[in-house]
Design an enzyme around this catalytic site. Structure first.
Site, PDB file in Angstrom:
ATOM      1  N   ASP A 136       8.419 -12.816  -9.361  1.00  0.00           N
ATOM      2  CA  ASP A 136       7.899 -11.975  -8.290  1.00  0.00           C
ATOM      3  C   ASP A 136       6.853 -12.745  -7.477  1.00  0.00           C
ATOM      4  O   ASP A 136       5.947 -13.350  -8.049  1.00  0.00           O
ATOM      5  CB  ASP A 136       7.247 -10.731  -8.934  1.00  0.00           C
ATOM      6  CG  ASP A 136       7.035  -9.609  -7.929  1.00  0.00           C
ATOM      7  OD1 ASP A 136       6.609  -9.911  -6.799  1.00  0.00           O
ATOM      8  OD2 ASP A 136       7.297  -8.455  -8.284  1.00  0.00           O
ATOM      9  N   GLU A 306      21.168   0.283  -7.862  1.00  0.00           N
ATOM     10  CA  GLU A 306      21.913   1.210  -8.711  1.00  0.00           C
ATOM     11  C   GLU A 306      23.174   1.757  -8.028  1.00  0.00           C
ATOM     12  O   GLU A 306      23.861   2.588  -8.592  1.00  0.00           O
ATOM     13  CB  GLU A 306      20.999   2.355  -9.187  1.00  0.00           C
ATOM     14  CG  GLU A 306      19.968   1.846 -10.196  1.00  0.00           C
ATOM     15  CD  GLU A 306      18.996   2.913 -10.673  1.00  0.00           C
ATOM     16  OE1 GLU A 306      18.763   2.973 -11.887  1.00  0.00           O
ATOM     17  OE2 GLU A 306      18.468   3.665  -9.831  1.00  0.00           O
TER      18      GLU A 306
END
Ligand code: NAG
Ligand code: NAG
Ligand code: NAG
Length: 434
Positions: A136, A306
């Site tokens: 990140d 998702e």
């Protein structure tokens, strides 16, 4: 007059003190943050609950962890890679022909908990595989430096060429995976399947079992993207517009601004963000205009990872697509709070955001399920769970090996040294003894 003098004095005094304090704070923050390695924890012995899993045929011998310095090792040492691979017990040769002939690719996205990451990497690491690590962009500098240092010790392990600032449920999470995929698509290593992991995952299957599962007749030419047609309760995710607050979260745009339907008449599916994909499918994702258009359309949706993979895997012409796959594919063991009593009998650690952080008493369930991976672990709250699973996993890996075992590959030593040499059978034919 004298009173005035006094006030003046205390004012000047206060000013002085303030200036000193401020300068001190300024200098403190200006100073490069020294890497303060945490104190190496004293080596924990395995808990009694754990010993049942580590038992083997020879009585009287006990596993004694010899490795309890992972994080401080990485932070401390003036690193020499040959020492690191040995001291952190990385496996340095393929353990079987079968694994060597079916290299795997891994995408690991991390942002914290160096200790967990190192232990995850050494559990999944095999020299024939390839690993793309996405750190990140908002992770602390020293964390990034430590990961870079570790990764630089392996030819088949690299940092993604682009880093995203990842927000929970944001498009950035999907983009991070795609960054790694672009890098992996160029890799000279002939990987067959790619799987993605996060820093709180840990493998349950050995590398050999992962290969055997993903290269089984059922899955060899198929992508695993567990999921179903988007249920109505999830439709707001793709029917309303969202925007990502960089590095933080995702919020609705306005008071429910509507989105148009998905491009190319695609039916939207909903599933897990975790997958096992064929290389041909990854090329399709990176090159096909349909994949490209769906990606563009997904930019203002909620938690696009998702729906993206599972939707693409329901396109008939996509390589390895699995139109009626449903939830098939046992990628991850997760204890959801709302599945209590149905798929599991409660969390023995604790729930965080309705997902179980495993305690050591969750291990029988995890081991029995035998998914590819288990999620989630924390090294500071329930360290025994990870210690135990790690040791159990390494024993299994080494037991299945068909090549001689290097002593440095052992994570723990045995109390009875006279039996240790014969424990790991180094001759062929030891496959699947566990
Ligand atoms: C060590 O192992 C040997 C044979 O495997 C056994 O005879 C001996 O009692 C063991 N010692 C201990 C301390 O367990
Ligand atoms: C690497 O290991 C060797 C042998 O164990 C040791 O002599 C050397 O000091 C180590 N190097 C570093 C930088 O720790
Ligand atoms: C190791 O494997 C060989 C051949 O498969 C077998 O005969 C032997 O008993 C095994 N030894 C142990 C300690 O498991």
């Amino acid at each position: 007059m004298r009173q005035l003098e006094g006030t003046k004095c205390s004012f000047v005094f206060c000013m002085g003190i303030s200036i000193i304090i401020c300068s001190f704070i300024y200098l403190r923050t200006r100073m490069p943050t020294e890497l303060k390695p945490p104190q190496p924890p004293s080596c924990r012995s395995f808990s009694n609950e754990c010993k049942a899993f580590l038992a083997d045929t020879e009585k009287g011998a006990e596993w004694i962890p010899s490795d309890c310095k992972v994080e401080s090792y990485i932070l401390n040492s003036r690193l020499q890679c040959s020492n690191l691979t040995r001291d952190l017990h990385f496996i340095t040769r393929p353990l079987s022909r079968e694994e060597e002939e079916s290299p795997l690719a891994f995408i690991v996205t991390v942002h914290k908990e160096l200790e967990l990451f190192v232990r995850l990497l050494r559990a999944i690491y095999m020299p024939q595989n390839v690993y793309c690590i996405h750190v990140d962009a908002k992770a602390p500098r020293d964390y990034q430096a430590a990961v870079r240092k570790l990764v630089s010790c392996f030819q088949n392990t690299f940092l993604s060429s682009r880093s995203e600032t990842v927000a929970y449920a944001g498009f950035s999470r999907l983009q991070a995976d795609l960054n790694c995929m672009k890098d992996l698509a160029k890799s000279k290593i002939g990987w067959r399947k790619v799987v993605n992991l996060c820093g709180q995952d840990f493998p349950v299957m050995s590398n050999l079992q992962l290969v055997q599962y993903m290269q089984s007749k059922e899955w060899r030419d198929r992508n695993m993207t567990p999921g179903v047609k988007q249920p109505v309760s999830m439709s707001h995710r793709t029917q309303l517009q969202y925007r990502e607050i960089v590095g933080s979260h995702v919020a609705q745009k306005g008071l429910g601004l509507k989105k148009g339907p998905a491009p190319h008449n695609l039916k939207v599916y909903f599933g897990t963000a975790y997958y096992a994909l064929t290389r041909a499918f990854v090329d399709f994702v990176l090159k096909s205009p349909i994949a490209h258009d769906l990606l563009e359309w997904s930019k203002d949706t909620f938690s696009p990872d998702e729906h993206y993979w599972v939707t693409l895997n329901h396109i008939k012409d996509a390589p390895g697509s699995h139109i009626d796959g449903g939830w098939a594919g046992d990628i991850r063991a997760i204890k959801w709070r709302d599945h209590e009593g149905r798929t599991h009998n409660g969390c023995k650690g604790r729930y965080v955001r309705d997902i179980c952080i495993y305690g050591v008493d969750d291990l029988p369930w995890i081991i029995n399920r035998n998914s590819m991976f288990a999620n989630k672990f924390e090294s500071n709250t329930f360290p025994e769970a990870l210690d135990c699973l790690e040791q159990w996993h390494r024993n299994k890996v080494l037991n299945q090996a068909t090549v001689p075992i290097e002593p440095s590959w052992l994570l723990a030593t045995r109390s009875n040294s006279s039996s240790s040499s014969s424990y790991f059978n180094s001759s062929a034919g030891a496959l699947n003894r566990c």
